[in-house]
Motif scaffolding. Structure first.
Motif, PDB file in Angstrom:
ATOM      1  N   SER A   7      45.134  15.297  48.593  1.00 54.66           N
ATOM      2  CA  SER A   7      44.149  14.983  47.663  1.00 54.66           C
ATOM      3  C   SER A   7      44.218  16.293  46.580  1.00 54.66           C
ATOM      4  O   SER A   7      44.747  17.350  47.005  1.00 54.66           O
ATOM      5  CB  SER A   7      42.679  14.879  48.076  1.00 54.66           C
ATOM      6  N   HIS A  85      44.059  19.389  50.903  1.00 54.58           N
ATOM      7  CA  HIS A  85      43.323  19.241  49.594  1.00 54.58           C
ATOM      8  C   HIS A  85      44.063  20.516  48.673  1.00 54.58           C
ATOM      9  O   HIS A  85      44.034  21.671  49.284  1.00 54.58           O
ATOM     10  CB  HIS A  85      42.103  19.318  49.602  1.00 54.58           C
ATOM     11  N   SER A  87      43.984  22.551  45.476  1.00 53.60           N
ATOM     12  CA  SER A  87      42.688  22.842  44.500  1.00 53.60           C
ATOM     13  C   SER A  87      42.847  23.687  43.592  1.00 53.60           C
ATOM     14  O   SER A  87      44.041  24.519  43.504  1.00 53.60           O
ATOM     15  CB  SER A  87      41.596  23.400  45.300  1.00 53.60           C
TER      16      SER A  87
END
Length: 287
Positions: A7, A85, A87
């Motif tokens: 993600s 994830h 970021s």
């Protein structure tokens, strides 16, 4: 086939259709145009957005708070897989800090885990790292292996960009007001890069647009190690300039860059006319 979930945030500036095709989940930061709030996931007209900026519209952005980060990660963990994830750079936003705090909380609650990567990257640099990480995840690697790979590869994604006007960087606090006044008076075309720690760093102050575009290609000539043929170019409503850089890159290196719009979150700070070039190298330290 992936055994995990990858993600990221919309600051990666990859088209949502592309992220969907890659099976990468995305959460969106919001942005404001003349104090009207927009979800970064909503469709937007780049010409209209950057045209408004050129006409003097005010813009700002908001980071993803802990509540939204937790809601997003909970939904992913509910699918029963580990999550990696990737970021937005901590040097530019507190978003990754919020994700790290939420991950610590959720990792004490769920059997499957969240691994948060500070990409030290913005825009297509974050997007390139996401692409590489997702490709590696598709080999069947574990979440820990993918996380370790991401933490290593973030040191190899190079970011070079030029802006048409320095005033937007000044307004967003990216450069000093003194430098902004001098640059505006001299009609300077700054060339910058994202340093290994994720901070935006000035490199050159060119006197013409074409020289600033050529400078991007010159830096790629000095840094590109040809180990990866994925090259991204993001642009803020200046397709012809981005195509000029892309054609130069293809002529020199035999790779065809993917041209993509610069999203409104990043574009709010860099302004219309931004052209950004992303590729891999043995390291990110500028030559």
């Amino acid at each position: 086939m992936k055994n995990i979930i990858v993600s990221t945030e919309n600051t990666c500036d990859l088209p949502f259709e592309m992220l969907k095709e890659m099976d990468v989940d995305v959460i969106s930061m919001h942005y404001f145009l003349n104090d009207k709030e927009f979800d970064g996931a909503d469709p937007y007209d780049a010409k209209e957005f950057y045209g408004a900026m050129r006409s003097g519209a005010s813009t700002r952005t908001s980071m993803i708070n802990e509540y939204d980060a937790e809601e997003f990660l909970r939904k992913l963990l509910a699918r029963g897989k580990d999550v990696v994830h990737v970021s937005f750079a901590s040097a530019c936003s507190g978003t990754v800090g919020n994700f790290l705090r939420v991950a610590d909380k959720l990792n004490n609650e769920f059997t499957n885990k969240v691994y948060v990567v500070d990409s030290m990257a913005e825009s297509g640099g974050q997007g390139l790292l996401v692409t590489l990480v997702n490709n590696f995840a598709n080999t069947g690697a574990s979440a820990r292996e993918v996380y370790d790979y991401a933490m290593e590869m973030r040191n190899h994604v190079c970011h070079y960009f030029c802006v048409d006007s320095i005033k937007y960087l000044v307004r967003g606090g990216r450069v000093s007001k003194v430098a902004g006044v001098i640059g505006a008076l001299a009609n300077i075309k700054p060339v910058l890069y994202t340093a290994p720690d994720g901070k935006l760093t000035s490199l050159n102050k060119e006197i013409t647009r074409k020289r600033s575009l050529n400078r991007l290609v010159n830096y790629m000539q000095a840094k590109y190690d040809k180990t990866c043929d994925i090259v991204y170019i993001n642009h803020a409503d200046c397709y012809d300039d981005a195509k000029y850089v892309a054609d130069k890159v293809e002529q020199l290196f035999g790779v065809k860059p993917l041209l993509m719009p610069l999203g409104p979150v990043i574009g709010s700070h860099s302004g219309p006319g931004t052209v950004a070039l992303f590729f891999t190298s043995s390291n990110r330290v500028n030559v």
